[in-house]
Write an enzyme that holds these catalytic residues in place. Structure first.
Site, PDB file in Angstrom:
ATOM      1  N   GLU A  23       0.843  -1.218   0.000  1.00 24.48           N
ATOM      2  CA  GLU A  23       0.000   0.000   0.000  1.00 24.48           C
ATOM      3  C   GLU A  23       0.874   1.263   0.000  1.00 24.48           C
ATOM      4  OE1 GLU A  23      -3.152  -0.223  -0.515  1.00 24.48           O
ATOM      5  OE2 GLU A  23      -3.780  -2.157   0.287  1.00 24.48           O
TER       6      GLU A  23
HETATM    7  C1  LIG Z   1       3.023  -9.938   0.287  1.00 21.48           C
HETATM    8  C2  LIG Z   1       2.896  -8.887  -0.765  1.00 21.48           C
HETATM    9  C3  LIG Z   1       1.670  -8.642  -1.341  1.00 21.48           C
HETATM   10  C4  LIG Z   1       1.554  -7.686  -2.356  1.00 21.48           C
HETATM   11  N1  LIG Z   1       0.341  -7.519  -2.964  1.00 21.48           N
HETATM   12  C5  LIG Z   1       0.278  -6.746  -4.082  1.00 21.48           C
HETATM   13  C6  LIG Z   1      -0.914  -6.712  -4.871  1.00 21.48           C
HETATM   14  O1  LIG Z   1      -1.927  -7.340  -4.540  1.00 21.48           O
HETATM   15  N2  LIG Z   1      -0.898  -5.983  -6.009  1.00 21.48           N
HETATM   16  C7  LIG Z   1       0.189  -5.270  -6.398  1.00 21.48           C
HETATM   17  O2  LIG Z   1       0.120  -4.630  -7.444  1.00 21.48           O
HETATM   18  N3  LIG Z   1       1.322  -5.256  -5.665  1.00 21.48           N
HETATM   19  C8  LIG Z   1       1.401  -5.995  -4.534  1.00 21.48           C
HETATM   20  N4  LIG Z   1       2.556  -6.030  -3.802  1.00 21.48           N
HETATM   21  C9  LIG Z   1       3.708  -5.246  -4.225  1.00 21.48           C
HETATM   22  C10 LIG Z   1       3.986  -4.087  -3.295  1.00 21.48           C
HETATM   23  O3  LIG Z   1       3.012  -3.105  -3.460  1.00 21.48           O
HETATM   24  C11 LIG Z   1       5.414  -3.594  -3.607  1.00 21.48           C
HETATM   25  O4  LIG Z   1       6.310  -4.576  -3.146  1.00 21.48           O
HETATM   26  C12 LIG Z   1       5.697  -2.265  -2.957  1.00 21.48           C
HETATM   27  O5  LIG Z   1       4.956  -1.254  -3.573  1.00 21.48           O
HETATM   28  C13 LIG Z   1       7.176  -1.897  -3.032  1.00 21.48           C
HETATM   29  O6  LIG Z   1       7.640  -2.000  -4.343  1.00 21.48           O
HETATM   30  P1  LIG Z   1       8.981  -2.824  -4.655  1.00 21.48           P
HETATM   31  O7  LIG Z   1       8.847  -4.128  -3.982  1.00 21.48           O
HETATM   32  O8  LIG Z   1       9.230  -2.795  -6.099  1.00 21.48           O
HETATM   33  O9  LIG Z   1      10.104  -2.045  -3.919  1.00 21.48           O
HETATM   34  P2  LIG Z   1      10.901  -0.735  -4.468  1.00 21.48           P
HETATM   35  O10 LIG Z   1       9.941   0.207  -5.056  1.00 21.48           O
HETATM   36  O11 LIG Z   1      12.030  -1.234  -5.290  1.00 21.48           O
HETATM   37  O12 LIG Z   1      11.424  -0.196  -3.117  1.00 21.48           O
HETATM   38  C14 LIG Z   1      12.577  -0.731  -2.440  1.00 21.48           C
HETATM   39  C15 LIG Z   1      12.980   0.246  -1.349  1.00 21.48           C
HETATM   40  O13 LIG Z   1      13.286   1.510  -1.949  1.00 21.48           O
HETATM   41  C16 LIG Z   1      12.486   2.521  -1.372  1.00 21.48           C
HETATM   42  N5  LIG Z   1      12.149   3.508  -2.388  1.00 21.48           N
HETATM   43  C17 LIG Z   1      11.646   3.300  -3.624  1.00 21.48           C
HETATM   44  N6  LIG Z   1      11.442   4.471  -4.241  1.00 21.48           N
HETATM   45  C18 LIG Z   1      11.820   5.445  -3.384  1.00 21.48           C
HETATM   46  C19 LIG Z   1      11.846   6.858  -3.428  1.00 21.48           C
HETATM   47  N7  LIG Z   1      11.422   7.551  -4.467  1.00 21.48           N
HETATM   48  N8  LIG Z   1      12.321   7.507  -2.359  1.00 21.48           N
HETATM   49  C20 LIG Z   1      12.748   6.857  -1.256  1.00 21.48           C
HETATM   50  N9  LIG Z   1      12.728   5.518  -1.151  1.00 21.48           N
HETATM   51  C21 LIG Z   1      12.275   4.824  -2.192  1.00 21.48           C
HETATM   52  C22 LIG Z   1      11.248   1.807  -0.844  1.00 21.48           C
HETATM   53  O14 LIG Z   1      10.606   2.537   0.164  1.00 21.48           O
HETATM   54  C23 LIG Z   1      11.847   0.512  -0.348  1.00 21.48           C
HETATM   55  O15 LIG Z   1      12.385   0.683   0.924  1.00 21.48           O
HETATM   56  C24 LIG Z   1       2.685  -6.953  -2.760  1.00 21.48           C
HETATM   57  C25 LIG Z   1       3.921  -7.184  -2.150  1.00 21.48           C
HETATM   58  C26 LIG Z   1       4.040  -8.149  -1.185  1.00 21.48           C
HETATM   59  C27 LIG Z   1       5.401  -8.405  -0.594  1.00 21.48           C
END
Ligand SMILES: Cc1cc2nc3c(=O)[nH]c(=O)nc-3n(C[C@H](O)[C@H](O)[C@H](O)COP(=O)(O)OP(=O)(O)OC[C@H]3O[C@@H](n4cnc5c(N)ncnc54)[C@H](O)[C@@H]3O)c2cc1C
Length: 589
Positions: A404
């Site tokens: 979220e």
């Molecule tokens: C169990 C689970 C259920 C999920 N369910 C869904 C779902 O139903 N539908 C769906 O679409 N997605 C889902 N997700 C995905 C989830 O929304 C993403 O994992 C989340 O948005 C983070 O994206 P990412 O994993 O690519 O991490 P990244 O975006 O790569 O982030 C990695 C780190 O970098 C930081 N970061 C990234 N950008 C910035 C910035 N601009 N400034 C500062 N820090 C930053 C983040 O805060 C984090 O600490 C799910 C994930 C999990 C693990």
């Protein structure tokens, strides 16, 4: 739409510059009979139907999850946000938050139902054509069908607009052909309907309705996760997946509205769910701590464990105050809309509270982490093994800071949105900053003395708001055009804003209770003391980064004048609260 005691409409984001009164905010104590009844039904369903089946859920027996989702559908728990003409109940947002709160006895099941009712179903409610609504909503309301939301990809999570999945219209204009992959999709293992985001011709960010079984849609293997192991999380592969052109959801190129507006609701529902999780965790801690003996005494009699119990109770109290205040404010704003208002108007009203929704998400997810950590610690070695639910609760809580919108992204939203609104003239933040800057530079007494049982805390709140404005002013002076590039400062300002809203919500809720509950007053006092410590720390981080030399010394002198206060006896207050909570074997007011 309106709740029985509809509070005044308070504009979103105004909490820093305006002072609300207890009557302005909605609290759990204002629930209508109907809302209380739904809360009871949900809690009973959680205790009697979900709790006995947690082991099966955790073993990923998704037939059990589907059965329970169907049962929840039969009780109307998935129909709250759906219009009546499509088999829904069209109830207020407080009711939907209450369900998320009371159902959260199993975090895994909670994620399954929230993904379905929130990000899975709401896009159809808000953006579906009448034919799409007719086709899908009755089945989604009853639990016959389960929905999933597929936005994230392996290379884009936070950076959601950067998705690579593509859609192209077939030459005869009858189908969209989807190609790409999606990652971490909740409910994917058993969902019937997927809201899939892809860019038409690689450019127009759009949403599509894709049914399970569509040729070209493959659901990948279940992820092996740290927590919420009983929820389904899989990747999707779209390989020339052809869907009817009518399955475009909303307008081509406007999918970002769908992707992001839904998240505000997801965020306050996540906050509500953490409340249920925290109450459950605290109950486990107390039950264990009452029967575990050490040094000839039940361990809950030790002051250092009572301190944790009181901290957990204060966290739940403040979390309740925060969540229901924000959701109540959204209901109040929606209640002034005509029943047939377009979905775009509804979203605009909700979007007005985007800052508050992000605050709820961040603070509640971090509050739950504190509570589950206390519970593991109270269990000692038993907290570290699977035999007791403390271990699962600890693992399950972690995801809330990631999905979220990660807490980093939400912190940036909190400060960024408020500053943007100020720049657009939608929020009178700049005059408020100027007033505080004038006041502090002219050097009069800065402390506002308040009276009554929470007088000291109200003074602290007034100081906290001034500190928030002062630090925002100091940071904007140093970085007038590029503050957003200073993420650590944006994050520290967000911490100040978050704690101001939490502190104020807890104090106002306790004031509403005035004369009825000493405990509520104690819980609000603990909250205020804790919030102010966080604010002091964040303010020092901001000032240390934006000033140096004489300027820093001047600003720190102002800071000290603003932050000056005598500590209250949080130890005595905490002990009294812990004793009450331990005697009742659970948190309740
Ligand atoms: C169990 C689970 C259920 C999920 N369910 C869904 C779902 O139903 N539908 C769906 O679409 N997605 C889902 N997700 C995905 C989830 O929304 C993403 O994992 C989340 O948005 C983070 O994206 P990412 O994993 O690519 O991490 P990244 O975006 O790569 O982030 C990695 C780190 O970098 C930081 N970061 C990234 N950008 C910035 C910035 N601009 N400034 C500062 N820090 C930053 C983040 O805060 C984090 O600490 C799910 C994930 C999990 C693990």
């Amino acid at each position: 739409m309106a709740t029985a005691t509809t509070p005044n409409v308070i504009p979103g984001g105004s909490f820093l510059i305006a002072n609300a009164s207890p009557d302005d905010i909605f609290t759990l104590e204002d629930l209508t009979e109907e809302q209380q009844e739904i809360a009871r039904t949900t809690a009973e369903f959680a205790e009697k139907s979900i709790l006995p089946r947690v082991a099966e859920i955790e073993a990923k027996d998704f037939s059990v999850t589907r059965e329970l989702l169907r049962e929840a559908g039969g009780l109307g728990l998935m129909a709250v946000d759906i219009p009546e003409q499509y088999g829904g109940l069209a109830l207020d947002k407080v009711t939907s938050a209450l369900i998320a709160d009371r159902i959260a006895i199993s975090a895994s099941f909670s994620v399954s139902i929230s993904a379905h009712t929130g990000i899975g179903t709401l896009p159809v409610v808000w953006y579906g054509t009448p034919a799409q609504k007719e086709k899908y909503l009755p089945k989604l309301a009853s639990g016959e069908w389960i929905a999933a939301y597929a936005l994230s990809e392996s290379s884009s999570g936070s950076d959601a607009m950067n998705i690579r999945a593509q859609a192209r219209l077939s030459p005869d204009g009858k189908q969209y052909i989807l190609n790409g992959e999606k990652m971490w999709i909740s409910n994917a293992g058993f969902a019937d309907l997927f809201i899939v985001f892809a860019k038409i011709d690689g450019e127009k960010f759009s949403a599509f309705l894709v049914e399970r079984g569509t040729p070209g849609l493959t659901i990948g293997a279940e992820e092996h996760k740290l927590g919420i192991r009983g929820s389904s999380t899989c990747p999707l592969v779209l390989s020339d997946c052809a869907i009817p052109a009518d399955n475009l959801l909303g307008e081509a190129g406007k999918g970002h509205h769908i992707a992001f507006n839904i998240l505000n609701i997801g965020r306050y529902k996540l906050g509500a769910a953490t409340l249920g999780g925290a109450r459950n965790s605290l109950r486990n801690a107390i039950r264990y701590g009452k029967q575990r003996m050490a040094f000839g005494k039940p361990i809950v009699s030790f002051g250092l464990l009572q301190e944790k119990i009181a901290d957990a109770a204060a966290g739940i109290f403040a979390g309740e105050a925060l969540v229901y205040r924000v959701v109540g404010a959204i209901d109040a704003a929606l209640s002034t809309l005509p029943a047939d208002a377009p979905a775009s108007e509804v979203q605009k009203r909700i979007e007005d509270y985007a800052v508050e929704c992000s605050i709820v998400k961040v603070w509640c997810s971090e509050m739950l982490e504190r509570v589950v950590d206390h519970t593991v610690q109270i269990h000692g070695g038993y907290g570290y093994v699977e035999e007791y639910p403390a271990e699962r609760g600890y693992r399950d809580a972690r995801i809330n800071r990631i999905f979220e919108g990660t807490n980093e992204i939400n912190r940036l939203i909190i400060t960024g949105f408020l500053l943007k609104r100020a720049m657009q003239g939608r929020l009178a933040l700049l005059p408020a900053i100027a007033k505080v800057m004038d006041e502090v530079m002219s050097g009069p007494t800065l402390r506002e003395e308040a009276t009554g049982p929470l007088g000291a805390e109200k003074s602290l709140l007034a100081s906290a708001k001034k500190l928030g404005l002062f630090c925002s002013g100091a940071a904007s002076q140093k970085y007038p055009t590029n503050l957003q590039d200073q993420q650590e400062i944006m994050g520290a300002l967000a911490d100040i804003l978050i704690e101001i809203l939490v502190m104020e919500s807890a104090l106002l809720r306790a004031e509403k209770f005035a004369g009825r509950s000493r405990t509520a007053i104690g819980l609000a006092q603990l909250t205020a003391a804790r919030s102010f410590r966080v604010i002091e720390n964040a303010a020092e981080r901001v000032l240390g980064a934006v000033a140096e030399g004489d300027m820093l010394r001047t600003q720190m002198a102002i800071y000290r004048r603003l932050a000056k206060h005598d500590p209250i006896n949080t130890i005595a207050i905490g002990r009294a609260i812990a004793e009450e909570v331990i005697a009742a074997e659970r948190y309740s007011l």
